[in-house]
Design a protein around this motif. Sequence first.
Motif, PDB file in Angstrom:
ATOM      1  N   VAL A  97     -36.677 -30.239  -5.042  1.00 20.09           N
ATOM      2  CA  VAL A  97     -36.835 -30.460  -6.484  1.00 20.09           C
ATOM      3  C   VAL A  97     -35.863 -29.587  -7.275  1.00 20.09           C
ATOM      4  O   VAL A  97     -35.320 -30.028  -8.305  1.00 20.09           O
ATOM      5  CB  VAL A  97     -38.295 -30.232  -6.929  1.00 20.09           C
ATOM      6  N   THR A  98     -35.609 -28.370  -6.809  1.00 20.75           N
ATOM      7  CA  THR A  98     -34.636 -27.519  -7.483  1.00 20.75           C
ATOM      8  C   THR A  98     -33.246 -28.141  -7.425  1.00 20.75           C
ATOM      9  O   THR A  98     -32.510 -28.165  -8.416  1.00 20.75           O
ATOM     10  CB  THR A  98     -34.616 -26.120  -6.857  1.00 20.75           C
ATOM     11  N   GLY A  99     -32.880 -28.666  -6.251  1.00 18.69           N
ATOM     12  CA  GLY A  99     -31.588 -29.326  -6.101  1.00 18.69           C
ATOM     13  C   GLY A  99     -31.488 -30.577  -6.947  1.00 18.69           C
ATOM     14  O   GLY A  99     -30.421 -30.900  -7.488  1.00 18.69           O
ATOM     15  N   THR A 100     -32.596 -31.303  -7.071  1.00 22.11           N
ATOM     16  CA  THR A 100     -32.603 -32.520  -7.880  1.00 22.11           C
ATOM     17  C   THR A 100     -32.343 -32.189  -9.344  1.00 22.11           C
ATOM     18  O   THR A 100     -31.539 -32.850 -10.020  1.00 22.11           O
ATOM     19  CB  THR A 100     -33.951 -33.244  -7.729  1.00 22.11           C
ATOM     20  N   VAL A 101     -33.020 -31.168  -9.853  1.00 22.48           N
ATOM     21  CA  VAL A 101     -32.816 -30.771 -11.244  1.00 22.48           C
ATOM     22  C   VAL A 101     -31.384 -30.285 -11.451  1.00 22.48           C
ATOM     23  O   VAL A 101     -30.753 -30.573 -12.483  1.00 22.48           O
ATOM     24  CB  VAL A 101     -33.843 -29.692 -11.649  1.00 22.48           C
ATOM     25  N   ARG A 102     -30.843 -29.577 -10.486  1.00 20.72           N
ATOM     26  CA  ARG A 102     -29.454 -29.135 -10.594  1.00 20.72           C
ATOM     27  C   ARG A 102     -28.513 -30.339 -10.660  1.00 20.72           C
ATOM     28  O   ARG A 102     -27.534 -30.337 -11.420  1.00 20.72           O
ATOM     29  CB  ARG A 102     -29.096 -28.240  -9.401  1.00 20.72           C
ATOM     30  N   ASN A 103     -28.812 -31.373  -9.896  1.00 19.02           N
ATOM     31  CA  ASN A 103     -27.985 -32.585  -9.948  1.00 19.02           C
ATOM     32  C   ASN A 103     -28.041 -33.241 -11.319  1.00 19.02           C
ATOM     33  O   ASN A 103     -27.031 -33.754 -11.818  1.00 19.02           O
ATOM     34  CB  ASN A 103     -28.451 -33.578  -8.877  1.00 19.02           C
ATOM     35  N   VAL A 104     -29.225 -33.250 -11.923  1.00 19.21           N
ATOM     36  CA  VAL A 104     -29.365 -33.812 -13.266  1.00 19.21           C
ATOM     37  C   VAL A 104     -28.544 -33.006 -14.266  1.00 19.21           C
ATOM     38  O   VAL A 104     -27.857 -33.570 -15.137  1.00 19.21           O
ATOM     39  CB  VAL A 104     -30.851 -33.842 -13.681  1.00 19.21           C
ATOM     40  N   GLU A 105     -28.573 -31.694 -14.144  1.00 26.58           N
ATOM     41  CA  GLU A 105     -27.806 -30.847 -15.056  1.00 26.58           C
ATOM     42  C   GLU A 105     -26.310 -31.008 -14.836  1.00 26.58           C
ATOM     43  O   GLU A 105     -25.525 -30.994 -15.795  1.00 26.58           O
ATOM     44  CB  GLU A 105     -28.247 -29.395 -14.894  1.00 26.58           C
ATOM     45  N   ASP A 106     -25.893 -31.189 -13.585  1.00 27.12           N
ATOM     46  CA  ASP A 106     -24.482 -31.459 -13.309  1.00 27.12           C
ATOM     47  C   ASP A 106     -24.051 -32.767 -13.969  1.00 27.12           C
ATOM     48  O   ASP A 106     -22.965 -32.868 -14.551  1.00 27.12           O
ATOM     49  CB  ASP A 106     -24.236 -31.542 -11.802  1.00 27.12           C
ATOM     50  N   TYR A 107     -24.924 -33.775 -13.876  1.00 28.94           N
ATOM     51  CA  TYR A 107     -24.628 -35.058 -14.516  1.00 28.94           C
ATOM     52  C   TYR A 107     -24.472 -34.877 -16.023  1.00 28.94           C
ATOM     53  O   TYR A 107     -23.515 -35.385 -16.630  1.00 28.94           O
ATOM     54  CB  TYR A 107     -25.742 -36.053 -14.212  1.00 28.94           C
TER      55      TYR A 107
END
Length: 332
Positions: free
Chosen positions: A307-317
Amino acid sequence: MEIIAFGVLADERPLLEAACAPRHGVRCVEVFLNRYTAPTAGGYEVVSSSVNDVLDAPVLETLRAGGTRMIAQRATGYNNIDLARARELGMTVARVAFYSPYAVAEFAWALALAVNRKTVRAVGRTREFDFRLNGLMGRDFHGRTVGVLGTGKIGTAFSRIAHGFGMRLLGWDVVENADCHALGMAYVDKKQLFAEADLISLHVPLVPETYHLVDRGVLASMKPEAIVVNTGRGGLIDTSALVAALKSGKLGGVGLDVYEEEAGVFFFDHSLEVMTDDVLARLMTFRNVLITSHQAYYTRDAVGQIVTGTVRNVEDYGAGRTSENTLVPPGG
């Protein structure tokens, strides 16, 4: 940024909500994403999907029409996503390339040990106050041969545990891993691995080249008491061929955390229904087969990293960045 997350499990929800707060709003739904539920995502720029969601072309088209521009997969695997169509639609897609490999590796060993030592049958007996040992004899893993197909992070973690048991290590992969070499692993071709291994564990991705990696011919070449464990993807094993091998008494045991027709079955309660999947129903009748419902990754450590990695991906987007997790970059 507002996110809708599909297929969120009860234990996963608080971790996902905590990872999103306070910068992102997240709506967690238990239903899985498919062509029937896709309209639910209308108005959400970001959709977070699970590995059991279906993101084929029609679903992606519905999401795009509803305003979705980014898919954040909460998993490493992504064979459930039509990446080509996502690219054509201009949708960004990311997955979590890495999370705790120990979760899956340790669970693979839990299956192997439970099958070998007939633990589930033993517990069932003792619950009925039957304390006999008849039929419960297993084998030492020490001194025997383990075959590891796929020696990436998970396969390496699995191999370290095997080394601790004092096993002979055989490996197969397109790229040999120096860490596995250091454990004494010998890389061999698939034919030799399947013929010599007492325990076989699958840790390769599901791609066209690995589909039904374990087929009728492979099963026929194995030792009569070999144990097969699959915590990778269900499609790595030809399940009909596996049933035939089990019916002939060919295998010592099988531990499955995945099943090639698990969509719509795993993660749901079917206890009050008639099981219409004849192959799965037949598998359940073998006393040397142990099936779990795709839970190998399901530890607080691994899910927290996902979930931490998923949120980081959203922020990268949101920032227009890409990373090793990006499958389809912004703009395709």
